[in-house]
Write a protein that holds these residues in place. Structure first.
Motif: not given
Length: 256
Positions: A94-96, A116-123, A136-138
């Motif tokens: 989902v977004p963010n 990604p829709k909006g910012h995404l953080t991946v660990i 992917r800059p986002e």
């Protein structure tokens, strides 16, 4: 159906095995009207002839023990299935969002499909996943550190586990080497299994990506029981019997 001879029993067992992929001792006892001891002897004889693999409470047509293969070798196995599973998993982001992506080729297919829709953080602990997402800059990538495993190009160990304690994520996307209805989810490495457990504790939801060949198999390291996960995304090669059993355990099964 009693009074049938050993050859007829063996023919019946093998017929059922080829039809369903597995047999259950208790069901065979009822259908053939013989004791559990007799069925177990039959299964042992058939296993000695390399016609099946005995498992807890029954037998399967495929070797249930999965061996560790290098990730670049695994990538070419069931490539199309992994691709569509990866697409279905990517649609759940989902977004963010803040998510964890574990190691393996199924989750690598997810990484390739993320829009990604909006910012995404991946660990992630997997280098191949991190490298896929770095372009992917986002997407903000948090790479876990620790002992690097050659075969999976991912990290394991206490450093990686410790970093996870500082985070909370919405979802964990988990790849596995085996899913057994009784034994649960497994991987071929016990250290990786341990890190996966820590990842589960960090995420609110665990989504397992597994092509249908992973069912009925067991790796060396147990991650968790089926009841502890939320959803499995798999391909249409999975049997309806297994889907029903998992749904009875409270697991959502998405077949793509």
């Amino acid at each position: 159906m009693s009074m049938i001879n050993i050859a007829e029993r063996h023919k019946f067992i093998l017929g059922k095995l080829h039809e369903k992929g597995y047999v259950n001792v208790l069901e065979l006892c009822k259908e053939l009207d013989v004791s559990g001891v007799t069925i177990r002897k039959d299964l042992k004889l058939l296993e000695d002839k390399s016609l099946l693999f005995r498992s807890h409470g029954g037998a399967t047509i495929h070797n249930p023990y999965t061996m560790d293969k290098p990730v670049n070798e695994k990538e070419n196995i069931r490539r199309e299935e992994k691709q569509i599973i990866g697409q279905a998993a990517a649609a759940l982001i989902v977004p963010n969002d803040a998510i964890i992506i574990a190691s393996g080729t199924s989750v690598q297919a997810l990484a390739k499909n993320i829009q990604p829709k909006g910012h995404l953080t991946v660990i992630t602990g997997a280098l191949n996943v991190a490298l896929e997402l770095l372009r992917r800059p986002e997407i903000e990538v948090i790479q876990l550190g620790g002992h690097l495993r050659n075969s999976s190009t991912s990290v394991t160990g206490s450093y990686a586990e410790k970093i996870l304690e500082d985070f909370s994520c919405s979802k964990l996307f988990l790849g596995v080497d085996g899913i057994d209805l009784e034994f649960g989810l497994t991987t071929t490495n016990i250290m990786e299994a341990h890190l996966n457990q820590k990842m589960m504790a960090t995420a609110q939801k665990t989504i397992v990506l597994a092509d249908s060949s992973k069912f009925g198999k067991r790796g060396f390291g147990r991650i968790c029981s089926l009841e502890e996960i939320d959803e499995v995304i798999t391909d249409s090669g999975i049997s309806e019997h297994i889907v029903k059993k998992m749904e009875d355990m409270g697991v959502k099964v998405t077949v793509v």
